[in-house]
Design a protein around this motif. Structure first.
Motif, PDB file in Angstrom:
ATOM      1  N   SER A 126     -17.191  32.143 -97.565  1.00  0.00           N
ATOM      2  CA  SER A 126     -18.319  31.238 -97.779  1.00  0.00           C
ATOM      3  C   SER A 126     -19.540  31.944 -98.352  1.00  0.00           C
ATOM      4  N   THR A 151     -16.364  24.690-100.657  1.00  0.00           N
ATOM      5  CA  THR A 151     -16.110  25.473 -99.445  1.00  0.00           C
ATOM      6  C   THR A 151     -15.766  24.554 -98.278  1.00  0.00           C
ATOM      7  N   TYR A 202     -12.540  23.635 -94.777  1.00  0.00           N
ATOM      8  CA  TYR A 202     -12.947  23.609 -93.367  1.00  0.00           C
ATOM      9  C   TYR A 202     -12.524  22.260 -92.787  1.00  0.00           C
ATOM     10  N   THR A 258     -13.711  29.203 -92.924  1.00  0.00           N
ATOM     11  CA  THR A 258     -14.226  29.612 -94.233  1.00  0.00           C
ATOM     12  C   THR A 258     -15.143  30.842 -94.139  1.00  0.00           C
TER      13      THR A 258
END
Length: 220
Positions: free
Chosen positions: A54, A26, A30, A50
């Protein structure tokens, strides 16, 4: 042991792997995200790049894995009130994880005037810490009583101390934020490794119990 019980307990072994991969993957989406300085919750914060996925990658699956593992512990040690309490605490941790995913924190996760979502996110995070820390403390006693494992008892005690120390370090870094992300990862990493160790020990002990009758029958 039934296959379904092995699956439930095995979910505890999967938790640290899911956490590591989920957060790492994730964070790649970012730009400029810092694992040393930023909280894991910032990956799902309002306005984060995200935010949209997320929680679906991290909080929600992890919450379900904790609930499944708690159910596995409850089924395996249904005759022990303390073990059932620990299973309930593990399940509550899973519910807390679901809550932190559903109630996203504000941008930066530390606003001067937190929104209702931020406040509920904080409460869910507190539930996560308290529940799993108490469950770990219970297994300092239960590891010897139910599994005859002084090693797991000692490991549980060590994890309990480290969890308290690292949460204190997190608190000292809230204002500056310089190493908050690092201490949070250490804190949660210790907790999920404890869960995996408990899961492995319970599975190993259960396999041993199953094998004993077979060994005795062969000797007759």
């Amino acid at each position: 042991m039934k296959t379904s019980d092995r699956v439930l307990l095995g979910s505890g072994v999967l938790i640290p792997c899911w956490l590591l991969l989920g957060v790492a993957l994730t964070a790649l989406a970012y730009p400029g995200y810092s694992h040393l300085q930023q909280a894991m919750s910032e990956l799902g914060a309002q306005g984060a790049p995200t935010h949209g996925f997320s929680a679906w990658v991290n909080n929600l699956p992890l919450g379900l894995l904790f609930i499944l593992f708690g159910l596995g512990v409850a089924r395996r040690f249904a005759g022990s009130k303390l073990a059932l309490l620990s299973a309930l605490l593990i399940g509550l941790h899973g519910l807390g994880s679901l809550g932190t995913g559903y109630f996203a924190c504000d941008q930066g996760c530390a606003p001067a005037q937190p929104s209702l979502s931020q406040q509920l996110h904080n409460l869910a995070g507190l539930l996560m810490f308290v529940s799993l820390t108490l469950a770990c403390a219970l297994w300092i006693v239960l590891a010897r009583r139910l599994l005859q494992s002084p090693g797991l008892a000692l490991f549980s005690a060590l994890c309990l101390v480290l969890a308290i120390v690292t949460v204190w370090l997190m608190a000292t870094e809230v204002a500056s934020g310089q190493l908050f992300g690092l201490y949070q990862r250490l804190n949660y990493g210790i907790s999920v490794l404890w869960v995996a160790a408990l899961a492995l020990q319970v599975l190993r002990a259960s396999v041993g119990r199953t094998a004993q009758p077979s060994t005795a029958a062969s000797a007759m």
